[in-house]
Write a protein that holds these residues in place. Structure first.
Motif, short mmCIF file in Angstrom:
data_model
loop_
_atom_site.label_atom_id
_atom_site.label_comp_id
_atom_site.label_asym_id
_atom_site.label_seq_id
_atom_site.Cartn_x
_atom_site.Cartn_y
_atom_site.Cartn_z
N ARG A 16 47.16 19.15 -53.59
CA ARG A 16 47.17 17.80 -54.15
C ARG A 16 45.89 17.02 -53.87
O ARG A 16 45.34 16.40 -54.80
CB ARG A 16 48.41 17.06 -53.64
N PRO A 17 45.34 16.96 -52.66
CA PRO A 17 44.11 16.20 -52.44
C PRO A 17 42.89 16.79 -53.15
O PRO A 17 41.86 16.13 -53.27
CB PRO A 17 43.92 16.26 -50.91
N PHE A 18 43.00 18.04 -53.61
CA PHE A 18 41.87 18.72 -54.24
C PHE A 18 42.00 18.78 -55.76
O PHE A 18 41.20 19.48 -56.40
CB PHE A 18 41.76 20.16 -53.70
N ARG A 19 42.98 18.09 -56.32
CA ARG A 19 43.24 18.27 -57.76
C ARG A 19 42.01 18.00 -58.62
O ARG A 19 41.67 18.79 -59.51
CB ARG A 19 44.40 17.36 -58.19
N LYS A 20 41.33 16.89 -58.38
CA LYS A 20 40.16 16.55 -59.20
C LYS A 20 39.03 17.55 -58.97
O LYS A 20 38.37 17.98 -59.93
CB LYS A 20 39.69 15.14 -58.87
N VAL A 21 38.84 17.94 -57.72
CA VAL A 21 37.78 18.91 -57.40
C VAL A 21 38.10 20.25 -58.05
O VAL A 21 37.21 20.90 -58.63
CB VAL A 21 37.64 19.07 -55.88
N PHE A 22 39.36 20.67 -58.00
CA PHE A 22 39.75 21.92 -58.63
C PHE A 22 39.53 21.86 -60.14
O PHE A 22 39.10 22.85 -60.76
CB PHE A 22 41.22 22.23 -58.34
N ALA A 23 39.85 20.72 -60.75
CA ALA A 23 39.70 20.59 -62.20
C ALA A 23 38.23 20.72 -62.61
O ALA A 23 37.90 21.43 -63.57
CB ALA A 23 40.26 19.25 -62.66
N VAL A 24 37.35 20.04 -61.88
CA VAL A 24 35.92 20.11 -62.20
C VAL A 24 35.39 21.52 -61.94
O VAL A 24 34.64 22.07 -62.75
CB VAL A 24 35.13 19.07 -61.37
N THR A 25 35.79 22.12 -60.82
CA THR A 25 35.34 23.47 -60.49
C THR A 25 35.80 24.46 -61.54
O THR A 25 35.04 25.35 -61.96
CB THR A 25 35.87 23.89 -59.11
N VAL B 212 28.84 26.19 -57.62
CA VAL B 212 28.79 26.86 -56.31
C VAL B 212 28.97 25.86 -55.17
O VAL B 212 29.67 26.14 -54.19
CB VAL B 212 27.45 27.61 -56.16
N ALA B 213 28.37 24.69 -55.27
CA ALA B 213 28.49 23.68 -54.22
C ALA B 213 29.94 23.20 -54.08
O ALA B 213 30.44 23.02 -52.97
CB ALA B 213 27.57 22.51 -54.50
N LEU B 214 30.61 22.99 -55.21
CA LEU B 214 32.01 22.56 -55.13
C LEU B 214 32.88 23.64 -54.48
O LEU B 214 33.77 23.35 -53.69
CB LEU B 214 32.54 22.24 -56.53
N LEU B 215 32.61 24.89 -54.84
CA LEU B 215 33.41 25.98 -54.31
C LEU B 215 33.11 26.25 -52.84
O LEU B 215 34.02 26.34 -52.00
CB LEU B 215 33.17 27.24 -55.14
N HIS B 216 31.81 26.37 -52.51
CA HIS B 216 31.42 26.78 -51.16
C HIS B 216 31.29 25.63 -50.17
O HIS B 216 31.45 25.84 -48.96
CB HIS B 216 30.10 27.55 -51.20
N ASN B 217 30.96 24.44 -50.64
CA ASN B 217 30.72 23.33 -49.72
C ASN B 217 31.83 22.29 -49.70
O ASN B 217 31.98 21.57 -48.73
CB ASN B 217 29.39 22.64 -50.05
N THR B 218 32.60 22.23 -50.79
CA THR B 218 33.70 21.26 -50.84
C THR B 218 35.04 21.93 -50.57
O THR B 218 35.78 21.52 -49.67
CB THR B 218 33.75 20.55 -52.20
#
Length: 622
Positions: A34-43, A103-109
């Motif tokens: 749930r806290p990663f929903r927006k990040v997951f969508a963009v990734t 890559v930054a969203l996946l590896h750093n976020t």
């Protein structure tokens, strides 16, 4: 830049705790996602874009060949220089930017924060479990599952975005490209894809349970190894070096055989995939060449189809390993969930208030607890401990002494009866408030693997150094503490004591534990063989200190060495989970009952733990 991506999600953000977390995989993961929903969508969007770019490059390779054939070398750049320049610019600028963000969203976020959040919340949940829950499992296995579940969940997320999403879009894009070149080229791809999905399904259905079994077997190895290491003194004392090696070998061999079964599945999958890929290469490239020979496909189409099918075959191994890795990771997560999703077994009641301390009156009313068995434990105790009263509790091993203390501390909920403190049922107040009002020194007081200062201040973290040192002096610990030095060169109160305090002697550990309780200064004091690890001289000094600490407190002291509790206000004798006798030392001796037999038969002040029950006649058995 890195800090921007690393700070997009706070793994320690406030969340709603639950005593009964979901026990099924997807509902459990959904709470963490749930806290990663927006990040997951963009990734996910960027992963899709990257996949389409890969397919578009292959498509453009075919177009480039057709343009070269159609225009010739002299006219090529004049007619298509602008187009090829724009493509080159996109490759040099737009594609790197998209890749950087992806890559930054996946590896750093995602990866650092997702695993951290799971580990943090899992630890918060597990540490709320009652003492009995920890006593029924290996500490090593619990810790192993806390540690292995977060990276496995992170691997599952990584494989989903890096492989599953990317490869799915690539296959769809490949199908669209082949269909555009010639719809007939799509047929072999569809047949291959159907067979490939059957292989994936076959692999997942077998690899999933195999991965869980393999993970469980590895946890068993960890548990046995940690058990041996944490009890290394017993291993060496009884010269069971070889026995422990064989005990560990049994689990290691089981882990090897379960892993072999898992690898057999992977081998079958790999060979079958090689056959399927060979069929696809031959079918699509041969068909493309046949179309070209009949003038129904351009040279660029053949080149693009060939490049695409070779790209797909190389990717299918990666995809299959990604799927296998995904299943294995989810298997590890499910195995870890067996521990970290167990409901909290002992909770505060809804609306529980802090215990309000008034005098320190403790009342036990028809207290019964058998640990779910038909016998043992507490059989039905009625006892009143008056404010400021100091009572000693004695009895054979198994008489119920420790059970009595655990029920007062509410480490367990009694199966029957009540424990009241100043008229308040301990099950109706918050556990933290109850235990803050009780100081306890146990027979085997283990210490944290931290500094002496940290261990003593554990009793009252806000205390000053002067207060800490005073408590250490009252526990007769200050002098030896000043002489401590650990392997890292830390000295005195900064020296670390090792796991469970193993770098200190038993008496030193006990005195540090006493200092901790003295510093806590709780109004109710429980002593469970508090001086048993001390020599006679140190015991006399500590007893004097304890009598000073006891002033104004309600005290329960458990002892096998009867001399240590002879001066108590009252002595309670437990036998078979019941109060057999109670009174002062003199009164109990005058009764000539069980306590008198203990006193007469003790050696060095200890109860004969294996004594038979008292003969009704009062005669001592031969």
């Amino acid at each position: 830049m890195f800090r921007f991506f690393e700070g997009l999600v706070d793994p320690y953000a406030t969340y709603t705790e639950t005593d009964t977390p979901p026990t099924r995989l997807w509902p459990w993961l959904r709470d963490y996602i749930r806290p990663f929903r927006k990040v997951f969508a963009v990734t996910g969007t960027l992963s899709v874009a990257s996949a389409f770019i890969e397919v578009a490059l292959i498509w453009y390779l075919g177009r480039l060949i057709d343009l070269m054939v159609a225009t010739g070398p002299k006219e090529f750049f004049a007619q298509h220089g602008l187009e090829t320049g724009a493509v080159a610019l996109a490759l040099l600028v737009i594609r790197p930017i998209l890749e950087l963000c992806s890559v930054a969203l996946l590896h750093n976020t995602i990866l650092p924060n997702f695993g951290t959040m799971i580990r943090w919340r899992a630890h918060r949940h597990v540490i709320r479990q009652p003492v009995g829950w920890f006593e029924s499992d290996f500490a090593g296995r619990i810790a192993n599952r806390i540690m292995q579940t977060p990276p496995a969940a992170g691997d599952a997320v990584f494989q989903t975005f890096d492989a599953v999403a990317f490869s799915s879009v690539t296959i769809v894009g490949a199908g669209l490209m082949l269909a555009e070149a010639d719809p007939r080229l799509l047929l072999p791809l569809l047949i291959w894809f159907g067979l490939y999905m059957c292989l994936v399904r076959w692999t997942i259905r077998r690899a999933g349970p195999a991965a869980i079994a393999s993970s469980d077997a590895r946890s068993a190895v960890t548990a046995r190894v940690v058990d041996a290491y944490s009890n290394i003194h017993s291993v060496k004392l009884f010269a069971h070096h070889n026995r422990e090696i064989l005990y560990a070998k049994e689990a290691i061999e089981n882990a090897r055989t379960t892993f072999q079964k898992e690898m057999r599945i992977i081998t079958v999958m790999d060979v079958t995939l090689t056959v399927l890929n060979g069929l696809m290469i031959v079918a699509i490239i041969a068909w493309a060449v046949w179309l070209w020979t009949n003038g129904e496909a351009s040279t660029g189409t053949v080149a693009a189809a060939s490049a695409l099918v070779l790209r797909l075959t190389n990717m299918t191994y990666w995809i299959m390993w990604a799927f296998s890795g995904l299943v294995q990771a989810l298997g590890v997560v499910q195995e870890g969930m067996q521990t970290i999703t167990q409901p909290i077994q002992l909770t505060d009641v809804t609306g529980a208030k802090p215990l309000e301390y008034r005098q320190g009156l403790i009342e036990l009313k028809d207290l019964r607890h058998h640990y779910g068995r038909e016998a043992g434990g507490i059989q039905g105790i009625d006892l009143v401990i008056h404010p400021g009263e100091k009572i000693g509790v004695v009895g054979r091993s198994g008489a119920g002494k420790s059970s009595l203390v655990k029920l007062i501390l509410r480490f367990y909920d009694a199966e029957g009866g009540e424990v009241l403190i100043d008229g308040q049922d301990v099950t109706q107040v918050t556990q933290d408030s109850l235990r803050r009002l009780i100081g306890m020194v146990q027979q085997d007081s283990s210490l944290m693997h931290r500094s002496v200062r940290d261990n003593i201040l554990y009793g009252r973290p806000e205390a000053s150094d002067d207060e800490m040192i005073l408590a250490a002096k009252r526990a007769d610990a200050h002098e030896f503490i000043l002489g401590l030095e650990d392997p890292q060169g830390r000295k005195g109160y900064d020296a670390h004591v090792g796991e469970r305090g193993v770098k200190l002697s038993g008496g030193q550990r006990q005195r540090v534990a006493l200092a901790r309780v003295i510093l806590k200064d709780a109004p109710i004091l429980i002593l469970d063989e508090a001086t048993s690890a001390l020599d006679s001289e140190a015991e006399a000094a500590i007893q004097a200190a304890l009598y000073g600490v006891m002033q104004g407190k309600t005290v329960i002291a458990i002892a096998h060495r009867l001399s240590t509790i002879a001066e108590m206000d009252r002595i309670v004798v437990l036998d078979d989970g019941r109060v057999a006798e109670q009174g002062t030392h003199a009164e109990l001796l005058a009764q000539n009952g069980l306590y008198a037999r203990f006193w007469a038969r003790q050696s060095g002040g200890f109860i004969g733990l294996d004594d038979q029950p008292a003969d009704p006649s009062g005669e001592t058995p031969a």
